[in-house]
Every structure is written in C-alpha cells, then in structure tokens.
Design a protein around this motif. Sequence first.
Motif, PDB file in Angstrom:
ATOM      1  N   MET A  27       0.855  -1.175   0.000  1.00  0.00           N
ATOM      2  CA  MET A  27       0.000   0.000   0.000  1.00  0.00           C
ATOM      3  C   MET A  27       0.899   1.234   0.000  1.00  0.00           C
ATOM      4  O   MET A  27       1.819   1.341   0.801  1.00  0.00           O
ATOM      5  N   SER A  28       0.613   2.155  -0.873  1.00  0.00           N
ATOM      6  CA  SER A  28       1.390   3.387  -0.939  1.00  0.00           C
ATOM      7  C   SER A  28       1.092   4.248   0.288  1.00  0.00           C
ATOM      8  O   SER A  28       0.072   4.079   0.969  1.00  0.00           O
ATOM      9  N   THR A  29       1.979   5.186   0.548  1.00  0.00           N
ATOM     10  CA  THR A  29       1.750   6.132   1.638  1.00  0.00           C
ATOM     11  C   THR A  29       0.465   6.907   1.395  1.00  0.00           C
ATOM     12  O   THR A  29      -0.311   7.160   2.325  1.00  0.00           O
ATOM     13  N   SER A  30       0.220   7.286   0.140  1.00  0.00           N
ATOM     14  CA  SER A  30      -1.000   8.028  -0.189  1.00  0.00           C
ATOM     15  C   SER A  30      -2.244   7.212   0.144  1.00  0.00           C
ATOM     16  O   SER A  30      -3.210   7.749   0.706  1.00  0.00           O
ATOM     17  N   ALA A  31      -2.233   5.928  -0.196  1.00  0.00           N
ATOM     18  CA  ALA A  31      -3.379   5.069   0.101  1.00  0.00           C
ATOM     19  C   ALA A  31      -3.555   4.902   1.607  1.00  0.00           C
ATOM     20  O   ALA A  31      -4.690   4.931   2.116  1.00  0.00           O
ATOM     21  N   LEU A  32      -2.456   4.761   2.315  1.00  0.00           N
ATOM     22  CA  LEU A  32      -2.529   4.633   3.770  1.00  0.00           C
ATOM     23  C   LEU A  32      -3.093   5.911   4.392  1.00  0.00           C
ATOM     24  O   LEU A  32      -3.972   5.856   5.263  1.00  0.00           O
ATOM     25  N   VAL A  33      -2.605   7.052   3.955  1.00  0.00           N
ATOM     26  CA  VAL A  33      -3.084   8.318   4.499  1.00  0.00           C
ATOM     27  C   VAL A  33      -4.560   8.521   4.186  1.00  0.00           C
ATOM     28  O   VAL A  33      -5.325   8.961   5.048  1.00  0.00           O
ATOM     29  N   LEU A  34      -4.979   8.188   2.978  1.00  0.00           N
ATOM     30  CA  LEU A  34      -6.401   8.312   2.650  1.00  0.00           C
ATOM     31  C   LEU A  34      -7.239   7.425   3.565  1.00  0.00           C
ATOM     32  O   LEU A  34      -8.275   7.854   4.090  1.00  0.00           O
ATOM     33  N   THR A  35      -6.794   6.222   3.807  1.00  0.00           N
ATOM     34  CA  THR A  35      -7.505   5.310   4.698  1.00  0.00           C
ATOM     35  C   THR A  35      -7.538   5.858   6.126  1.00  0.00           C
ATOM     36  O   THR A  35      -8.583   5.818   6.795  1.00  0.00           O
ATOM     37  N   LEU A  36      -6.423   6.404   6.584  1.00  0.00           N
ATOM     38  CA  LEU A  36      -6.378   6.975   7.937  1.00  0.00           C
ATOM     39  C   LEU A  36      -7.213   8.246   8.041  1.00  0.00           C
ATOM     40  O   LEU A  36      -7.812   8.512   9.088  1.00  0.00           O
ATOM     41  N   PHE A  37      -7.270   9.027   6.971  1.00  0.00           N
ATOM     42  CA  PHE A  37      -8.120  10.222   6.938  1.00  0.00           C
ATOM     43  C   PHE A  37      -9.579   9.799   7.123  1.00  0.00           C
ATOM     44  O   PHE A  37     -10.309  10.375   7.935  1.00  0.00           O
ATOM     45  N   ILE A  38      -9.990   8.775   6.385  1.00  0.00           N
ATOM     46  CA  ILE A  38     -11.356   8.254   6.502  1.00  0.00           C
ATOM     47  C   ILE A  38     -11.574   7.695   7.907  1.00  0.00           C
ATOM     48  O   ILE A  38     -12.628   7.913   8.512  1.00  0.00           O
ATOM     49  N   ALA A  39     -10.574   6.994   8.431  1.00  0.00           N
ATOM     50  CA  ALA A  39     -10.679   6.435   9.782  1.00  0.00           C
ATOM     51  C   ALA A  39     -10.830   7.544  10.823  1.00  0.00           C
ATOM     52  O   ALA A  39     -11.587   7.387  11.799  1.00  0.00           O
ATOM     53  N   TRP A  40     -10.157   8.668  10.624  1.00  0.00           N
ATOM     54  CA  TRP A  40     -10.280   9.788  11.554  1.00  0.00           C
ATOM     55  C   TRP A  40     -11.701  10.348  11.534  1.00  0.00           C
ATOM     56  O   TRP A  40     -12.296  10.604  12.576  1.00  0.00           O
ATOM     57  N   ALA A  41     -12.240  10.548  10.329  1.00  0.00           N
ATOM     58  CA  ALA A  41     -13.620  11.044  10.212  1.00  0.00           C
ATOM     59  C   ALA A  41     -14.591  10.053  10.856  1.00  0.00           C
ATOM     60  O   ALA A  41     -15.535  10.457  11.547  1.00  0.00           O
ATOM     61  N   LEU A  42     -14.340   8.770  10.653  1.00  0.00           N
ATOM     62  CA  LEU A  42     -15.184   7.736  11.252  1.00  0.00           C
ATOM     63  C   LEU A  42     -15.064   7.749  12.774  1.00  0.00           C
ATOM     64  O   LEU A  42     -16.064   7.626  13.489  1.00  0.00           O
ATOM     65  N   PHE A  43     -13.864   7.931  13.284  1.00  0.00           N
ATOM     66  CA  PHE A  43     -13.655   8.009  14.734  1.00  0.00           C
ATOM     67  C   PHE A  43     -14.471   9.156  15.336  1.00  0.00           C
ATOM     68  O   PHE A  43     -15.139   8.983  16.360  1.00  0.00           O
ATOM     69  N   LEU A  44     -14.414  10.326  14.697  1.00  0.00           N
ATOM     70  CA  LEU A  44     -15.178  11.471  15.203  1.00  0.00           C
ATOM     71  C   LEU A  44     -16.672  11.178  15.186  1.00  0.00           C
ATOM     72  O   LEU A  44     -17.392  11.535  16.122  1.00  0.00           O
ATOM     73  N   LEU A  45     -17.146  10.518  14.130  1.00  0.00           N
ATOM     74  CA  LEU A  45     -18.563  10.162  14.034  1.00  0.00           C
ATOM     75  C   LEU A  45     -18.949   9.159  15.115  1.00  0.00           C
ATOM     76  O   LEU A  45     -19.974   9.316  15.783  1.00  0.00           O
ATOM     77  N   VAL A  46     -18.136   8.130  15.306  1.00  0.00           N
ATOM     78  CA  VAL A  46     -18.424   7.116  16.331  1.00  0.00           C
ATOM     79  C   VAL A  46     -18.405   7.755  17.719  1.00  0.00           C
ATOM     80  O   VAL A  46     -19.264   7.454  18.558  1.00  0.00           O
ATOM     81  N   LEU A  47     -17.461   8.662  17.965  1.00  0.00           N
ATOM     82  CA  LEU A  47     -17.410   9.356  19.243  1.00  0.00           C
ATOM     83  C   LEU A  47     -18.687  10.163  19.467  1.00  0.00           C
ATOM     84  O   LEU A  47     -19.313  10.077  20.534  1.00  0.00           O
TER      85      LEU A  47
END
Length: 135
Positions: A1-21
């Motif tokens: 997985m490229s760094t860009s793909a990892l960062v995009l996934t983590l960006f989505i995970a961050w938004a999801l974390f805020l929503l779950v919180l």
Amino acid sequence: MSTSALVLTLFIAWALFLLVLMEGIRSYLVLSGRAKSNEFKPDNSNLSPFLQRLARAHANCIESLPVFGGLLLVAMLTSRTGLTDTLAPWLLFARIAQSITHLVSLSIFAVNARFFFFAVQLTIAVYWTLALLAR
C-alpha cells in the motif's frame, strides 16, 4: 500500500472516529435519559459546547474529504503517488491537529492555530493539484 493510500484510509478512519465518538455520546445521553432520540439537531446546537465542536470537527473532515481524498485518489489511479506520498502524512497530521484543536477550545489562539493547520492542508492540496496537472 502506498503512503498516499494509507493516508487516505487513515483520513477516513479519523472522520469515522469522530462520528463514532459523537454517536457514542449521543447514545449515552439517550440511554441515560438526558436526551430524547428525536431531539438531536445535526449541528448539536441544543447540546453541550463540546458536542457542538465535535459535530463541526466531523463536518470539517467530511467537507474536505472530496478535495484532499480526491487528489490522493487521482494520484493513485494515475500511478503518480510519488507526487503525493511525501506530503500525505503532513496533510493527515494537519487534519488531525485541526480537529483536536477544534475540540479543545474556541479561544483566539486555538482558532488561529486551527486556521494554520487548515492553511497547511490547503497549501498541500494546491501544490498537488498543480503538480498533477503539470504532468
């Protein structure tokens, strides 16, 4: 997985974390009898200042995802992640720092810091856009 793909996934995970919180806190309020499930406003304006900031921090992530995520996707789809990989972690850091600053305070210093973190993201996005268009 490229760094860009990892960062995009983590960006989505961050938004999801805020929503779950946010939804976790809302669920607690309903289950504890402190709020009715049909009383929530999208911006949490009828709830605590923290929950209002949380709703806005989450909305900021969702609003910026098409731009920042879209640029990362273009780089991935065109096999040009070399243009985005170096700055992608900085974009993610600035996004998370902006969100955390938003959650912590609305002081003048915090608002200015939040704007700085957003300006970093904008600068990276403009650079990526120009770089992707130039090649």
